[in-house]
Scaffold this motif. Structure first.
Motif, PDB file in Angstrom:
ATOM      1  N   LYS A  34     -13.140 -22.788  17.994  1.00 20.22           N
ATOM      2  CA  LYS A  34     -13.183 -23.324  19.210  1.00 20.22           C
ATOM      3  C   LYS A  34     -13.954 -22.790  20.068  1.00 20.22           C
ATOM      4  O   LYS A  34     -14.587 -23.399  20.907  1.00 20.22           O
ATOM      5  N   ARG A  35     -14.123 -21.416  20.031  1.00 21.29           N
ATOM      6  CA  ARG A  35     -14.970 -20.670  21.104  1.00 21.29           C
ATOM      7  C   ARG A  35     -16.225 -20.870  20.598  1.00 21.29           C
ATOM      8  O   ARG A  35     -17.203 -21.227  21.551  1.00 21.29           O
ATOM      9  N   LEU A  36     -16.685 -20.995  19.374  1.00 20.43           N
ATOM     10  CA  LEU A  36     -18.157 -21.139  19.015  1.00 20.43           C
ATOM     11  C   LEU A  36     -18.556 -22.663  19.414  1.00 20.43           C
ATOM     12  O   LEU A  36     -19.722 -22.873  19.509  1.00 20.43           O
ATOM     13  N   ALA A  37     -17.441 -23.653  19.111  1.00 23.22           N
ATOM     14  CA  ALA A  37     -17.790 -25.162  19.462  1.00 23.22           C
ATOM     15  C   ALA A  37     -18.210 -25.097  20.842  1.00 23.22           C
ATOM     16  O   ALA A  37     -19.157 -25.808  21.106  1.00 23.22           O
ATOM     17  N   LYS A  38     -17.463 -24.567  21.718  1.00 22.62           N
ATOM     18  CA  LYS A  38     -17.623 -24.541  23.092  1.00 22.62           C
ATOM     19  C   LYS A  38     -19.056 -24.127  23.250  1.00 22.62           C
ATOM     20  O   LYS A  38     -19.706 -24.407  24.362  1.00 22.62           O
ATOM     21  N   HIS A  39     -19.251 -23.015  22.934  1.00 24.95           N
ATOM     22  CA  HIS A  39     -20.610 -22.199  22.989  1.00 24.95           C
ATOM     23  C   HIS A  39     -21.725 -23.214  22.864  1.00 24.95           C
ATOM     24  O   HIS A  39     -22.564 -22.974  23.354  1.00 24.95           O
ATOM     25  N   PHE A  40     -21.570 -23.870  21.618  1.00 24.34           N
ATOM     26  CA  PHE A  40     -22.852 -24.518  21.254  1.00 24.34           C
ATOM     27  C   PHE A  40     -22.788 -26.238  21.811  1.00 24.34           C
ATOM     28  O   PHE A  40     -23.627 -26.767  21.368  1.00 24.34           O
ATOM     29  N   GLY A  41     -21.592 -26.309  22.614  1.00 17.54           N
ATOM     30  CA  GLY A  41     -21.520 -27.730  22.927  1.00 17.54           C
ATOM     31  C   GLY A  41     -21.310 -28.733  21.630  1.00 17.54           C
ATOM     32  O   GLY A  41     -21.619 -29.750  21.528  1.00 17.54           O
ATOM     33  N   LEU A  42     -20.525 -28.267  20.559  1.00 15.38           N
ATOM     34  CA  LEU A  42     -20.135 -29.016  19.399  1.00 15.38           C
ATOM     35  C   LEU A  42     -18.675 -29.378  19.492  1.00 15.38           C
ATOM     36  O   LEU A  42     -17.895 -28.740  20.308  1.00 15.38           O
ATOM     37  N   THR A  43     -18.385 -30.290  18.476  1.00 13.51           N
ATOM     38  CA  THR A  43     -16.800 -30.543  18.234  1.00 13.51           C
ATOM     39  C   THR A  43     -16.344 -29.156  17.501  1.00 13.51           C
ATOM     40  O   THR A  43     -17.276 -28.510  16.744  1.00 13.51           O
ATOM     41  N   GLU A  44     -14.971 -29.048  17.265  1.00 14.01           N
ATOM     42  CA  GLU A  44     -14.456 -27.938  16.663  1.00 14.01           C
ATOM     43  C   GLU A  44     -14.725 -28.087  15.130  1.00 14.01           C
ATOM     44  O   GLU A  44     -15.415 -27.169  14.319  1.00 14.01           O
ATOM     45  N   ALA A  45     -14.716 -29.564  14.631  1.00 13.22           N
ATOM     46  CA  ALA A  45     -15.031 -29.877  13.188  1.00 13.22           C
ATOM     47  C   ALA A  45     -16.601 -29.408  12.795  1.00 13.22           C
ATOM     48  O   ALA A  45     -16.794 -29.059  11.899  1.00 13.22           O
ATOM     49  N   GLN A  46     -17.371 -29.918  13.985  1.00 12.12           N
ATOM     50  CA  GLN A  46     -18.951 -29.542  13.666  1.00 12.12           C
ATOM     51  C   GLN A  46     -19.126 -28.105  13.595  1.00 12.12           C
ATOM     52  O   GLN A  46     -19.791 -27.700  12.749  1.00 12.12           O
ATOM     53  N   ALA A  47     -18.737 -27.308  14.461  1.00 19.50           N
ATOM     54  CA  ALA A  47     -18.615 -25.923  14.386  1.00 19.50           C
ATOM     55  C   ALA A  47     -18.172 -25.245  13.053  1.00 19.50           C
ATOM     56  O   ALA A  47     -18.795 -24.448  12.515  1.00 19.50           O
ATOM     57  N   LYS A  48     -17.171 -25.718  12.757  1.00 16.72           N
ATOM     58  CA  LYS A  48     -16.304 -25.318  11.649  1.00 16.72           C
ATOM     59  C   LYS A  48     -17.222 -25.342  10.371  1.00 16.72           C
ATOM     60  O   LYS A  48     -17.302 -24.853   9.403  1.00 16.72           O
ATOM     61  N   LYS A  49     -17.887 -26.747  10.275  1.00 17.83           N
ATOM     62  CA  LYS A  49     -18.715 -26.967   9.108  1.00 17.83           C
ATOM     63  C   LYS A  49     -20.142 -26.205   9.184  1.00 17.83           C
ATOM     64  O   LYS A  49     -20.620 -25.781   7.970  1.00 17.83           O
ATOM     65  N   ARG A  50     -20.608 -26.030  10.377  1.00 15.82           N
ATOM     66  CA  ARG A  50     -21.868 -25.485  10.667  1.00 15.82           C
ATOM     67  C   ARG A  50     -21.883 -23.782  10.277  1.00 15.82           C
ATOM     68  O   ARG A  50     -22.890 -23.448   9.719  1.00 15.82           O
ATOM     69  N   PHE A  51     -20.918 -23.394  10.963  1.00 15.91           N
ATOM     70  CA  PHE A  51     -20.889 -21.772  10.978  1.00 15.91           C
ATOM     71  C   PHE A  51     -19.918 -21.191  10.173  1.00 15.91           C
ATOM     72  O   PHE A  51     -20.043 -19.882   9.910  1.00 15.91           O
ATOM     73  N   THR A  52     -19.101 -21.846   9.360  1.00 20.01           N
ATOM     74  CA  THR A  52     -18.179 -21.335   8.619  1.00 20.01           C
ATOM     75  C   THR A  52     -17.918 -21.763   7.142  1.00 20.01           C
ATOM     76  O   THR A  52     -18.639 -22.801   6.818  1.00 20.01           O
ATOM     77  N   LYS A  53     -17.468 -21.046   6.155  1.00 13.40           N
ATOM     78  CA  LYS A  53     -17.163 -21.470   4.812  1.00 13.40           C
ATOM     79  C   LYS A  53     -15.716 -21.278   4.401  1.00 13.40           C
ATOM     80  O   LYS A  53     -15.157 -20.245   4.889  1.00 13.40           O
ATOM     81  N   LYS A  54     -15.602 -21.608   3.380  1.00 11.08           N
ATOM     82  CA  LYS A  54     -14.127 -21.439   2.738  1.00 11.08           C
ATOM     83  C   LYS A  54     -14.085 -19.863   2.245  1.00 11.08           C
ATOM     84  O   LYS A  54     -15.013 -19.120   1.681  1.00 11.08           O
ATOM     85  N   GLY A  55     -13.087 -19.243   2.723  1.00 14.19           N
ATOM     86  CA  GLY A  55     -12.982 -17.947   2.482  1.00 14.19           C
ATOM     87  C   GLY A  55     -11.640 -17.680   1.418  1.00 14.19           C
ATOM     88  O   GLY A  55     -12.125 -18.226   0.068  1.00 14.19           O
ATOM     89  N   ASP A  56     -10.702 -17.002   1.564  1.00 13.11           N
ATOM     90  CA  ASP A  56      -9.468 -16.955   0.587  1.00 13.11           C
ATOM     91  C   ASP A  56      -8.261 -17.113   1.099  1.00 13.11           C
ATOM     92  O   ASP A  56      -8.271 -17.622   2.285  1.00 13.11           O
ATOM     93  N   GLU A  57      -7.263 -17.059   0.587  1.00 15.02           N
ATOM     94  CA  GLU A  57      -5.825 -17.013   1.015  1.00 15.02           C
ATOM     95  C   GLU A  57      -5.666 -16.506   2.278  1.00 15.02           C
ATOM     96  O   GLU A  57      -5.124 -16.831   3.351  1.00 15.02           O
ATOM     97  N   GLU A  58      -6.140 -15.163   2.282  1.00 15.08           N
ATOM     98  CA  GLU A  58      -5.707 -14.015   3.600  1.00 15.08           C
ATOM     99  C   GLU A  58      -6.609 -14.590   4.780  1.00 15.08           C
ATOM    100  O   GLU A  58      -5.980 -14.838   5.844  1.00 15.08           O
ATOM    101  N   HIS A  89     -20.871 -13.223  23.497  1.00 16.26           N
ATOM    102  CA  HIS A  89     -19.817 -13.737  24.476  1.00 16.26           C
ATOM    103  C   HIS A  89     -19.199 -14.495  23.648  1.00 16.26           C
ATOM    104  O   HIS A  89     -17.896 -14.951  24.069  1.00 16.26           O
ATOM    105  N   ALA A  90     -19.506 -15.198  22.408  1.00 16.97           N
ATOM    106  CA  ALA A  90     -18.677 -16.086  21.879  1.00 16.97           C
ATOM    107  C   ALA A  90     -18.242 -15.643  20.517  1.00 16.97           C
ATOM    108  O   ALA A  90     -17.711 -16.434  19.583  1.00 16.97           O
ATOM    109  N   ARG A  91     -18.355 -14.358  20.175  1.00 18.15           N
ATOM    110  CA  ARG A  91     -18.261 -13.788  18.821  1.00 18.15           C
ATOM    111  C   ARG A  91     -16.712 -13.816  18.414  1.00 18.15           C
ATOM    112  O   ARG A  91     -16.097 -13.998  19.317  1.00 18.15           O
ATOM    113  N   PRO A  92     -16.388 -13.763  17.229  1.00 18.45           N
ATOM    114  CA  PRO A  92     -15.054 -14.075  16.725  1.00 18.45           C
ATOM    115  C   PRO A  92     -14.358 -12.695  17.056  1.00 18.45           C
ATOM    116  O   PRO A  92     -14.972 -11.594  17.374  1.00 18.45           O
TER     117      PRO A  92
END
Length: 127
Positions: A34-58, A89-92
């Motif tokens: 959500k913080r990344l989306a706001k920082h880049f002016g994107l939707t949360e779905a767009q930020a999730k797709k653009r900046f992250t990838k699948k991790g693991d169960e944890e 300022h928008a880091r995880p």
């Protein structure tokens, strides 16, 4: 409960080539996305797709990486020239909390090696 950071840390992140940013597994939360989306002016779905990838169960989501001359890959938000975070300022949250100890093992190693090499800019690589 996270340990409170001491103002007497024995490392200087500004003199590090962003070693912790080379960790393959940098988890992100929904709040981070959500913080990344706001920082880049994107939707949360767009930020999730653009900046992250699948991790693991944890940690179901992790930050994407890019190629890096020193550590093979590194967080996509590191400026390769300055070695600084481009989204400071928008880091995880994990980046905000790290490191939680008074010492950083890589910084200690880097400081020692730079002294031994007599080279204040020497960087250990993973190659």
């Amino acid at each position: 409960m996270a340990e409170k950071k001491s103002s007497r840390n024995r490392y200087n992140c500004l003199k590090c080539p962003a070693y912790c940013c080379s960790y393959q597994h940098i988890p992100v939360t929904d709040k981070d996305i959500k913080r990344l989306a706001k920082h880049f002016g994107l939707t949360e779905a767009q930020a999730k797709k653009r900046f992250t990838k699948k991790g693991d169960e944890e940690s179901p989501r992790v930050l994407r990486h890019k190629d890096d001359e020193h550590f093979t890959t590194i967080c996509r938000f590191i400026d390769s020239e300055t070695r600084n975070c481009t989204i400071y300022h928008a880091r995880p949250e994990i980046c905000r909390d790290f490191p939680s100890q008074k010492r950083c093992g890589y910084y200690d190693f880097l400081t020692f090696e730079r002294a031994v090499q007599d080279d204040p800019d020497w960087i250990a690589t993973t190659d």
